[in-house]
Design a protein around this motif. Structure first.
Motif, PDB file in Angstrom:
ATOM      1  N   ARG A  12       0.871  -6.047  -3.606  1.00  0.00           N
ATOM      2  CA  ARG A  12       0.278  -5.557  -2.361  1.00  0.00           C
ATOM      3  C   ARG A  12      -0.994  -6.320  -2.032  1.00  0.00           C
ATOM      4  O   ARG A  12      -1.275  -6.622  -0.869  1.00  0.00           O
ATOM      5  N   LEU A  13      -1.762  -6.633  -3.059  1.00  0.00           N
ATOM      6  CA  LEU A  13      -3.002  -7.376  -2.866  1.00  0.00           C
ATOM      7  C   LEU A  13      -2.714  -8.755  -2.273  1.00  0.00           C
ATOM      8  O   LEU A  13      -3.378  -9.196  -1.319  1.00  0.00           O
ATOM      9  N   LYS A  31      -9.238  -0.507  -5.505  1.00  0.00           N
ATOM     10  CA  LYS A  31      -8.454   0.053  -6.607  1.00  0.00           C
ATOM     11  C   LYS A  31      -8.553  -0.837  -7.846  1.00  0.00           C
ATOM     12  O   LYS A  31      -8.726  -0.353  -8.972  1.00  0.00           O
ATOM     13  N   HIS A  77      -0.395  -2.848  -7.926  1.00  0.00           N
ATOM     14  CA  HIS A  77      -1.086  -3.323  -6.724  1.00  0.00           C
ATOM     15  C   HIS A  77      -1.172  -4.839  -6.590  1.00  0.00           C
ATOM     16  O   HIS A  77      -1.635  -5.319  -5.540  1.00  0.00           O
ATOM     17  N   ARG A 103      -7.078  -3.123   4.965  1.00  0.00           N
ATOM     18  CA  ARG A 103      -6.057  -2.906   3.923  1.00  0.00           C
ATOM     19  C   ARG A 103      -6.388  -3.702   2.671  1.00  0.00           C
ATOM     20  O   ARG A 103      -6.201  -3.220   1.536  1.00  0.00           O
ATOM     21  N   TRP A 104      -6.876  -4.914   2.850  1.00  0.00           N
ATOM     22  CA  TRP A 104      -7.254  -5.757   1.717  1.00  0.00           C
ATOM     23  C   TRP A 104      -8.398  -5.108   0.942  1.00  0.00           C
ATOM     24  O   TRP A 104      -8.377  -5.052  -0.295  1.00  0.00           O
ATOM     25  N   ARG A 127      -9.110  -1.975   0.718  1.00  0.00           N
ATOM     26  CA  ARG A 127      -8.625  -0.796  -0.019  1.00  0.00           C
ATOM     27  C   ARG A 127      -7.922  -1.203  -1.311  1.00  0.00           C
ATOM     28  O   ARG A 127      -8.099  -0.554  -2.356  1.00  0.00           O
ATOM     29  N   GLN A 128      -7.143  -2.262  -1.272  1.00  0.00           N
ATOM     30  CA  GLN A 128      -6.474  -2.733  -2.487  1.00  0.00           C
ATOM     31  C   GLN A 128      -7.486  -3.282  -3.488  1.00  0.00           C
ATOM     32  O   GLN A 128      -7.392  -3.038  -4.695  1.00  0.00           O
TER      33      GLN A 128
END
Length: 314
Positions: A155-156, A74, A152, A67-68, A70-71
């Motif tokens: 989220r990051l 971006k 983001h 998940r990290w 993917r962030q």
């Protein structure tokens, strides 16, 4: 390696905050360090996972790591668009724009105009037009970058905390004696060479991205002279290929922005691109031979070490 991950993640967050300011466009250096920061975090996460083995991180940490990543991707892409435009404008300024155009203040511009040639050549005029086109694109890309960071940033930070919390429970990882960064970087570079044994204009830029990750691994230990030497050597390759790629993209941008009105500039860009490509190949091939030699020099020592251990255990 975990401590290094914390350091590079903290540095990246600082640049992220600097680029999120809405009262001004993101600064050139802040964007550069943000993009570099995401790559450093990505490289460290990949090294941790590889060194931990198939099940070393555990399910929770591995899911948080993915998940990290993917962030980070971006943010890296958004900052990379801005950074590339900044680099291309710098190329034009250093090589084609009149000195008066690049002076930092009015006095400097007047001095440059008074002491330099007053003639504005067709190439300069076309470079000016291209620079304005790039400047407009940079403004749009900077706006998109701020929007991405607004979407983001939280989220990051959240996935970073999740990963750190999960990895803290894996004592086998947090207390593992990691191998020297210089060795890890050398292995990464040789693995890259195996994946791309023949380099050309189609894959050279991808090779550079892989080499850059190997360099960041080497730079994870700034106390080791061998790692520092390795990082500097890889950076020579990275810079040479990057120079070629930047000229190549600027040439494509000139064709898109100016079309038939940029023939004089495009001809010069074509010549510079070719010279940079030939230089990049020379340096990359030479450095590859050097790294293969270094790896071969290590092999007898590894073999002797295995024999010594075998005798001790018998």
């Amino acid at each position: 390696m975990l401590e290094h991950l914390r350091e590079v993640a903290e540095a990246m967050r600082g640049m992220l905050d600097a680029c999120r300011k809405h009262d001004e466009a993101p600064k050139v250096e802040a964007v550069h360090h943000l993009r570099t920061g995401t790559r450093r975090v990505e490289a460290t996460l990949e090294t941790l996972a590889r060194e931990a083995g198939a099940r070393g991180l555990g399910n929770a940490a591995e899911e948080a790591r993915q998940r990290w990543l993917r962030q980070l991707k971006k943010v890296r892409r958004a900052s990379g668009t801005v950074r590339d435009l900044d680099v291309h404008r710098e190329l034009l300024a250093d090589n084609f724009l009149p000195a008066a155009d690049t002076a930092l203040d009015k006095v400097g511009a007047e001095l440059a105009a008074a002491t330099g040639s007053l003639e504005i050549t067709p190439v300069m005029q076309q470079a000016r037009a291209l620079d304005q086109w790039l400047k407009d694109r940079r403004s749009d890309a900077a706006h998109a970058l701020r929007s991405t960071l607004d979407d983001h940033a939280d989220r990051l930070l959240d996935v970073e905390r999740q990963f750190m919390a999960a990895i803290a429970k894996r004592r086998s990882v947090s207390h593992r004696a990691h191998r020297p960064a210089a060795r890890l970087a050398l292995e990464d570079y040789l693995r890259l060479m195996d994946a791309m044994p023949l380099l050309d204009q189609e894959n050279l830029h991808d090779f550079r991205k892989g080499a850059k990750k190997a360099r960041y691994v080497a730079e994870s230990d700034d106390q080791d002279p061998a790692a520092e030497t390795m990082a500097k050597a890889i950076k020579r390759v990275q810079d040479a290929i990057g120079d070629w790629h930047d000229w190549d993209v600027v040439r494509e941008e000139a064709r898109e922005a100016l079309r038939d009105d940029g023939r004089a500039l495009e001809a010069q860009l074509e010549a510079r691109t070719q010279r940079a490509y030939e230089r990049a190949l020379r340096i990359t091939i030479a450095m590859g031979r050097r790294f293969i030699g270094e790896w071969q020099a290590l092999r007898p020592r590894r073999a002797r070490s295995r024999r010594v251990l075998s005798r001790k255990s018998s």
